[in-house]
Design a protein around this motif. Structure first.
Motif: not given
Lengths: 152, 82
Positions: B1-8, B11-15, B20-22, B33-37
């Protein structure tokens, strides 16, 4: 001497062993492939449908691979005339569904001690044209997993 | 499992195709709230909904052989617990 081929029967049936009903002969048209199985039963893909009894709202969804695995289903519109769902494009594409008229919908039934409920948030949709189906998960719907049908 | 710190707003890119954007942090509500593309072919679900359907499927998989022939004869549903 050439032996003439015997005429094929008009419909092909498959023998299905069941623990509840013995051996059944199921017409091809009543056999379905759930492309991802059901949630929790992902390995079971081949199922068939048959009515519980004349006049009964219940339809069995019987595994063709595991004689003991069977579900009771209903047509949700028999109980919830207002039920409406939106089939996502990707769900429709996965089962090759082009025309809504080819879609058959059923919901799984749970027989509880004191009532009977059906799961409206995870209906099974089947493309009757090709016998492919899947259990879809309705996001942002008002429905849940246990809607009582015992007092309707 | 990855645990990544993100600020408001980060975004995290998966593949190649999933992001996934905070988009909001509500500390008082203890939620984000997460925004998922994602491509249409990727199912995005709240996991508890999948688990609820899975466990209801398991309950539904053991029906009695004799089904109620007349639903109206069944006792009324138990009142919902509060």
């Amino acid at each position: 001497m050439v032996v003439e081929a015997i005429c094929e029967p008009a419909t092909f049936t498959t023998r299905v062993e069941t623990t509840r009903f013995g051996v059944l002969e199921i017409p091809e048209a009543d056999q379905v492939t759930l492309i991802h199985g059901l949630l929790g039963f992902e390995r079971h893909r081949a199922f068939c449908f048959f009515a519980h009894a004349p006049g009964s709202p219940f339809i069995w969804l019987q595994s063709m691979e595991d004689p003991a695995l069977a579900f009771v289903t209903v047509n949700p519109f028999d109980f919830f005339a207002e039920y409406d769902i939106e089939i996502s494009e990707s769900d429709a594409a996965e089962i090759g569904l082009v025309h809504v008229r080819d879609a058959m919908l059923c919901t799984l039934v749970t027989i509880n001690d004191h009532d009977v409920t059906t799961n409206l948030v995870g209906p099974v949709i089947i493309n009757t044209e090709n016998g492919r189906g899947k259990q879809v998960v309705l996001t942002n719907s008002p429905y849940g997993t246990r809607h009582s049908i015992s007092r309707v | 499992m990855f645990i990544i710190t993100r600020k408001l707003g980060e975004t995290v890119a998966i593949g190649d195709q999933v992001e996934v954007t905070l988009v909001a942090v509500q500390l008082s509500q203890n939620q984000v709230r997460l925004g998922i593309t994602a491509p249409r072919s990727v199912g995005v679900y709240r996991k508890e909904l999948l688990q609820a359907i899975r466990s209801e499927n398991v309950r539904a998989a053991a029906p009695p052989d004799e089904l109620p022939t007349d639903l109206k004869r069944l006792p009324p549903p138990a009142p919902a617990e509060k």
